[in-house]
Design a protein around this motif. Structure first.
Motif, PDB file in Angstrom:
ATOM      1  N   PHE A   1      66.096  19.633 -34.594  1.00 56.24           N
ATOM      2  CA  PHE A   1      65.278  18.506 -34.157  1.00 56.24           C
ATOM      3  C   PHE A   1      64.396  17.979 -35.293  1.00 56.24           C
ATOM      4  CE2 PHE A   1      65.647  20.741 -29.879  1.00 56.24           C
ATOM      5  CZ  PHE A   1      66.744  19.978 -29.517  1.00 56.24           C
ATOM      6  N   GLU A   2      63.953  18.878 -36.172  1.00 57.62           N
ATOM      7  CA  GLU A   2      63.173  18.424 -37.330  1.00 57.62           C
ATOM      8  C   GLU A   2      63.956  17.401 -38.141  1.00 57.62           C
ATOM      9  OE1 GLU A   2      60.051  21.507 -39.170  1.00 57.62           O
ATOM     10  OE2 GLU A   2      62.084  22.305 -39.121  1.00 57.62           O
ATOM     11  N   THR A   3      65.232  17.683 -38.350  1.00 59.44           N
ATOM     12  CA  THR A   3      66.083  16.787 -39.136  1.00 59.44           C
ATOM     13  C   THR A   3      66.515  15.568 -38.330  1.00 59.44           C
ATOM     14  OG1 THR A   3      66.923  18.680 -40.385  1.00 59.44           O
ATOM     15  CG2 THR A   3      68.215  16.650 -40.469  1.00 59.44           C
ATOM     16  N   LEU A   4      66.934  15.803 -37.103  1.00 55.99           N
ATOM     17  CA  LEU A   4      67.492  14.739 -36.268  1.00 55.99           C
ATOM     18  C   LEU A   4      66.475  13.650 -35.954  1.00 55.99           C
ATOM     19  CD1 LEU A   4      69.953  13.806 -34.534  1.00 55.99           C
ATOM     20  CD2 LEU A   4      68.934  15.096 -32.650  1.00 55.99           C
TER      21      LEU A   4
ATOM     22  N   PHE B   1      71.832  12.974 -23.988  1.00 58.88           N
ATOM     23  CA  PHE B   1      71.935  11.567 -24.365  1.00 58.88           C
ATOM     24  C   PHE B   1      70.613  11.006 -24.888  1.00 58.88           C
ATOM     25  CE2 PHE B   1      75.053  12.478 -21.066  1.00 58.88           C
ATOM     26  CZ  PHE B   1      76.220  12.104 -21.720  1.00 58.88           C
ATOM     27  N   ALA B   2      69.688  11.902 -25.223  1.00 57.83           N
ATOM     28  CA  ALA B   2      68.415  11.469 -25.806  1.00 57.83           C
ATOM     29  C   ALA B   2      68.655  11.047 -27.255  1.00 57.83           C
ATOM     30  CB  ALA B   2      67.395  12.599 -25.743  1.00 57.83           C
ATOM     31  N   LEU B   3      68.598   9.745 -27.508  1.00 54.83           N
ATOM     32  CA  LEU B   3      68.949   9.226 -28.829  1.00 54.83           C
ATOM     33  C   LEU B   3      67.748   9.077 -29.750  1.00 54.83           C
ATOM     34  CD1 LEU B   3      71.539   6.497 -27.783  1.00 54.83           C
ATOM     35  CD2 LEU B   3      71.929   8.886 -28.407  1.00 54.83           C
ATOM     36  N   ASN B   4      66.543   9.280 -29.207  1.00 54.12           N
ATOM     37  CA  ASN B   4      65.354   9.222 -30.057  1.00 54.12           C
ATOM     38  C   ASN B   4      64.312  10.191 -29.522  1.00 54.12           C
ATOM     39  OD1 ASN B   4      63.574   7.776 -28.068  1.00 54.12           O
ATOM     40  ND2 ASN B   4      65.088   6.139 -28.385  1.00 54.12           N
TER      41      ASN B   4
ATOM     42  N   LEU C   1      61.231   9.839 -28.335  1.00 53.46           N
ATOM     43  CA  LEU C   1      60.508   9.511 -27.106  1.00 53.46           C
ATOM     44  C   LEU C   1      61.326   9.847 -25.861  1.00 53.46           C
ATOM     45  CD1 LEU C   1      58.765   6.110 -28.000  1.00 53.46           C
ATOM     46  CD2 LEU C   1      57.729   8.384 -27.791  1.00 53.46           C
ATOM     47  N   VAL C   2      62.612   9.536 -25.896  1.00 52.74           N
ATOM     48  CA  VAL C   2      63.475   9.868 -24.760  1.00 52.74           C
ATOM     49  C   VAL C   2      63.593  11.385 -24.619  1.00 52.74           C
ATOM     50  CG1 VAL C   2      65.797   9.651 -23.799  1.00 52.74           C
ATOM     51  CG2 VAL C   2      64.756   7.716 -24.987  1.00 52.74           C
ATOM     52  N   PHE C   3      63.702  12.064 -25.741  1.00 51.57           N
ATOM     53  CA  PHE C   3      63.777  13.524 -25.717  1.00 51.57           C
ATOM     54  C   PHE C   3      62.511  14.116 -25.100  1.00 51.57           C
ATOM     55  CE2 PHE C   3      63.110  17.706 -27.670  1.00 51.57           C
ATOM     56  CZ  PHE C   3      64.316  18.322 -27.367  1.00 51.57           C
ATOM     57  N   ILE C   4      61.350  13.597 -25.485  1.00 52.96           N
ATOM     58  CA  ILE C   4      60.080  14.081 -24.934  1.00 52.96           C
ATOM     59  C   ILE C   4      60.035  13.872 -23.423  1.00 52.96           C
ATOM     60  CG2 ILE C   4      57.593  13.601 -24.842  1.00 52.96           C
ATOM     61  CD1 ILE C   4      57.719  13.087 -27.862  1.00 52.96           C
ATOM     62  N   PHE C   5      60.523  12.731 -22.951  1.00 53.61           N
ATOM     63  CA  PHE C   5      60.551  12.472 -21.506  1.00 53.61           C
ATOM     64  C   PHE C   5      61.348  13.556 -20.775  1.00 53.61           C
ATOM     65  CE2 PHE C   5      63.104  10.802 -17.978  1.00 53.61           C
ATOM     66  CZ  PHE C   5      62.093  10.473 -17.081  1.00 53.61           C
ATOM     67  N   PHE C   6      62.530  13.868 -21.293  1.00 52.20           N
ATOM     68  CA  PHE C   6      63.352  14.888 -20.643  1.00 52.20           C
ATOM     69  C   PHE C   6      62.711  16.272 -20.727  1.00 52.20           C
ATOM     70  CE2 PHE C   6      66.950  11.826 -21.226  1.00 52.20           C
ATOM     71  CZ  PHE C   6      67.322  11.757 -19.895  1.00 52.20           C
ATOM     72  N   ARG C   7      62.005  16.557 -21.814  1.00 47.38           N
ATOM     73  CA  ARG C   7      61.319  17.850 -21.933  1.00 47.38           C
ATOM     74  C   ARG C   7      60.202  17.961 -20.894  1.00 47.38           C
ATOM     75  NH1 ARG C   7      63.327  21.778 -22.917  1.00 47.38           N
ATOM     76  NH2 ARG C   7      61.555  22.842 -23.838  1.00 47.38           N
ATOM     77  N   ILE C   8      59.475  16.879 -20.673  1.00 47.51           N
ATOM     78  CA  ILE C   8      58.427  16.894 -19.647  1.00 47.51           C
ATOM     79  C   ILE C   8      59.039  17.156 -18.273  1.00 47.51           C
ATOM     80  CG2 ILE C   8      56.703  15.495 -18.440  1.00 47.51           C
ATOM     81  CD1 ILE C   8      56.212  14.043 -21.098  1.00 47.51           C
ATOM     82  N   MET C   9      60.138  16.478 -17.979  1.00 49.43           N
ATOM     83  CA  MET C   9      60.786  16.649 -16.683  1.00 49.43           C
ATOM     84  C   MET C   9      61.318  18.073 -16.519  1.00 49.43           C
ATOM     85  SD  MET C   9      60.243  13.846 -15.226  1.00 49.43           S
ATOM     86  CE  MET C   9      61.176  14.201 -13.738  1.00 49.43           C
TER      87      MET C   9
ATOM     88  N   GLU D   1      87.808  17.115 -29.606  1.00 48.68           N
ATOM     89  CA  GLU D   1      87.017  15.895 -29.681  1.00 48.68           C
ATOM     90  C   GLU D   1      86.636  15.362 -28.304  1.00 48.68           C
ATOM     91  OE1 GLU D   1      88.937  12.994 -32.024  1.00 48.68           O
ATOM     92  OE2 GLU D   1      88.860  14.162 -33.888  1.00 48.68           O
ATOM     93  N   TRP D   2      87.349  15.764 -27.276  1.00 50.64           N
ATOM     94  CA  TRP D   2      87.039  15.281 -25.927  1.00 50.64           C
ATOM     95  C   TRP D   2      85.610  15.624 -25.528  1.00 50.64           C
ATOM     96  CZ3 TRP D   2      85.697  17.332 -21.140  1.00 50.64           C
ATOM     97  CH2 TRP D   2      85.841  16.471 -20.050  1.00 50.64           C
ATOM     98  N   PHE D   3      85.097  16.722 -26.075  1.00 53.48           N
ATOM     99  CA  PHE D   3      83.760  17.165 -25.706  1.00 53.48           C
ATOM    100  C   PHE D   3      82.666  16.447 -26.493  1.00 53.48           C
ATOM    101  CE2 PHE D   3      86.192  20.655 -23.982  1.00 53.48           C
ATOM    102  CZ  PHE D   3      85.505  20.964 -22.827  1.00 53.48           C
ATOM    103  N   HIS D   4      83.048  15.616 -27.450  1.00 55.43           N
ATOM    104  CA  HIS D   4      82.054  14.965 -28.294  1.00 55.43           C
ATOM    105  C   HIS D   4      81.658  13.599 -27.738  1.00 55.43           C
ATOM    106  CE1 HIS D   4      81.985  17.639 -31.925  1.00 55.43           C
ATOM    107  NE2 HIS D   4      83.030  18.111 -31.275  1.00 55.43           N
ATOM    108  N   TYR D   5      81.459  13.517 -26.427  1.00 59.39           N
ATOM    109  CA  TYR D   5      81.071  12.242 -25.838  1.00 59.39           C
ATOM    110  C   TYR D   5      79.588  11.970 -26.033  1.00 59.39           C
ATOM    111  CZ  TYR D   5      79.953  15.520 -22.093  1.00 59.39           C
ATOM    112  OH  TYR D   5      79.487  16.585 -21.376  1.00 59.39           O
ATOM    113  N   SER D   6      78.794  12.995 -26.357  1.00 54.70           N
ATOM    114  CA  SER D   6      77.383  12.764 -26.641  1.00 54.70           C
ATOM    115  C   SER D   6      77.254  12.236 -28.061  1.00 54.70           C
ATOM    116  CB  SER D   6      76.576  14.057 -26.505  1.00 54.70           C
ATOM    117  OG  SER D   6      75.273  13.860 -27.005  1.00 54.70           O
TER     118      SER D   6
END
Length: 416
Positions: free
Chosen positions: A33-36, A93-96, A98-106, A169-174
Motif C-alpha cells: 500500500f505504501e507503493t500503490l 476494486f479500491a482504485l485510490n 480514499l476509496v480504500f479508506i472507506f472500505f477499511r472503515i466499513m 489471467e481470468w482471476f486478474h479482473y481487479s
C-alpha cells in the motif's frame, strides 16, 4: 452428537477467525500500500489502513452491545457477516486511497458489531464457572489463530509465481492487481459462516436456560470492579494491538526479511497466542473451581502482565538485522502468549461482573471504549515512527501500557 452449545462455540470461533483475517491481510500488505497509494510515511500509513478500521470497530462495538440485549443475536451476527463479506469482496476494486479508506472503515464497523454479539452469546451458553473460562479462551483464540494462519496463506499468495490463481489471467479482473484477489479469497468464508450462524444452532434454547426476569433492577453497570476492568482492558488492548499491527512491517523493514518470512514469523506468534488464550482459560477455570471464579481469573491476569512486560523489553532492546530474528521470535512468543491470556481472562471477568440481562451492553461498551484507545495509540506510533531514527521506538507505546497494568492488576478485588 454435538450439543447445541458446542455447535455455537465452534461456529462462532470459526466466524471470529475469518472476521479477523481481514486485519492480518492488511498488515502484511503495508509495503504494498505504501507503493500503490504513494503513502509518504508511517503516520499516513497507519491512519489510512488501521486507525480508520479501529475507529469503525470501536463505534460499532458499542452499538452491537446495546442491540445484543434487545434482539436475537444470532440473526444480527448472520446479517453482519453477510455485509462483511460484501465489503471485503469489493475492497479489491479500491482504485485510490480514499476509496480504500472507506472500505477499511466499513470493515471495522462490521467486525465491531460482530464481537460483542458473539462473546455475550458464548457467555450465556456456558454459564458454569469452569466451562465459561474455557469457552471464552477458545472463542477469543479464534482471532489469534487468524494471526497464525492468515499470514502464511497471504505470504504464499504474494510470493508464489507458480500459484495457479495468479497464473490464470481470468482471476486478474481487479484492475488494482493481485492484492485485491487476496481480500476476495478471504471474503468467501464470511458468506459461508453467515449461513452457518443462521442455521447451525438454536439460540432459543440458550435464552430459555437463562431467566432474566428474576434479576433485580440494575442502577448502574459501572461498579468499582467493572471500572477497574475497563481500565485494564483498555490498556491490554492498547498494548496488544499497538504491537500486533506493526509486527509484519517490523520484520520486513527492521529485521530485513521478505514477505514470506514476515508472514511465517507472525504466524508463530499467532499460534503461541492462540495456545495462550486456551491455556490461560483452562488455568482460570481450574483456579476458579478451587478459589472462586473471579479469583481464578485474577491470578491469570497477574501472571500474564509479568510475561508481557518481560517480552516487550527484550524485543525493543534488539539490534537491527537478521541476526536478531531468533531473539525477536522468542520475545514475541512470550508477549503474545501472555497478552492473549489476559485478553481471554479479562473478558471472562467482565461477563461475570454483571447479570446476563446486561452482559451484551456491558461488553459492547467496554470493547468500544477500550478499542478507541487503540486509535490514539496507532496515531502516536505513526508520529513516533515518522520522527525517530529507528522504527522500533514505536514499541515504547505498548511497553508503557504493559507497565501500567502491573499495579492495576492488584486493585481488582475478586470478593466485591
Amino acid at each position: 452428537m454435538i450439543s447445541n452449545k458446542s455447535r455455537l462455540l465452534i461456529i462462532l470461533f470459526v466466524s471470529w477467525f475469518f472476521t479477523m483475517c481481514d486485519r492480518y491481510v492488511t498488515q502484511l500488505l503495508f509495503p504494498v500500500f505504501e507503493t500503490l497509494f504513494l503513502i509518504p510515511n508511517e503516520f499516513v500509513l497507519i491512519i489510512s489502513t488501521e486507525a480508520v478500521w479501529w475507529a469503525g470497530y470501536s463505534t460499532s462495538a458499542i452499538i452491537g452491545g446495546l442491540l445484543s440485549d434487545k434482539f436475537l443475536r444470532k440473526k444480527l451476527i448472520s446479517i453482519t457477516l453477510f455485509f462483511y463479506f460484501v465489503n471485503t469482496f469489493l475492497i479489491a476494486f479500491a482504485l485510490n486511497l480514499l476509496v480504500f479508506i472507506f472500505f477499511r472503515i466499513m470493515s471495522g464497523l462490521f467486525a465491531g458489531t460482530f464481537f460483542p454479539l458473539a462473546i455475550s452469546l458464548v457467555s450465556d451458553a456456558f454459564p458454569e464457572k469452569k466451562e465459561k473460562s474455557r469457552a471464552m479462551g477458545i472463542y477469543v483464540s479464534g482471532a489469534v489463530f487468524a494471526n497464525a494462519i492468515a499470514p502464511l496463506i497471504i505470504a504464499y499468495l504474494i510470493d508464489s509465481t507458480n500459484n495457479i490463481l495468479f497464473a490464470n489471467e481470468w482471476f486478474h479482473y481487479s484492475t488494482v492487481g493481485n492484492w485485491g484477489l487476496i481480500y476476495q479469497i478471504f471474503s468467501i468464508p464470511l458468506l459461508i459462516m453467515s449461513i452457518l450462524v443462521y442455521f447451525g444452532f438454536d439460540e432459543h434454547v440458550i435464552i430459555k436456560d437463562i431467566d432474566k426476569s428474576d434479576q433485580p433492577p440494575i442502577r448502574s453497570i459501572f461498579t468499582r470492579n467493572l471500572n477497574i476492568l475497563l481500565i485494564f482492558i483498555t490498556l491490554d488492548l492498547f498494548e496488544l494491538w499497538t504491537l500486533q499491527q506493526w509486527l509484519p512491517y517490523l520484520f520486513q523493514v527492521f529485521f530485513l526479511t521478505g514477505v514470506s518470512a514476515a508472514g511465517g514469523f507472525s504466524a508463530i506468534g499467532g499460534f503461541i497466542g492462540a495456545f495462550g488464550a486456551v491455556i490461560f482459560g483452562i488455568i482460570g477455570g481450574e483456579q476458579s473451581k478451587k478459589t472462586g471464579k473471579k479469583k481464578g481469573n485474577r491470578l491469570t491476569l497477574i501472571i500474564a502482565v509479568f510475561g508481557d512486560c518481560v517480552g516487550l523489553l527484550i524485543f525493543i532492546s534488539l539490534p537491527k538485522g537478521q541476526a536478531s530474528i531468533p531473539y525477536a521470535i522468542i520475545a514475541i512468543m512470550l508477549v503474545i502468549f501472555a497478552g492473549t491470556g489476559e485478553y481471554a481472562a479479562i473478558y471472562t471477568l467482565i461477563t461475570e461482573s454483571v447479570p446476563p440481562s446486561v452482559s451484551g451492553k456491558t461488553m459492547g461498551i467496554c470493547i468500544g471504549i477500550a478499542n478507541f484507545s487503540t486509535v490514539g495509540g496507532l496515531l502516536i506510533q505513526g508520529i513516533v515512527g515518522s520522527n525517530s531514527p529507528t522504527i522500533l521506538m514505536i514499541l515504547w507505546i505498548p511497553i508503557i501500557a504493559a507497565l501500567i497494568q502491573l499495579p492495576i492488576s492488584y486493585l481488582y478485588n475478586p470478593t466485591d
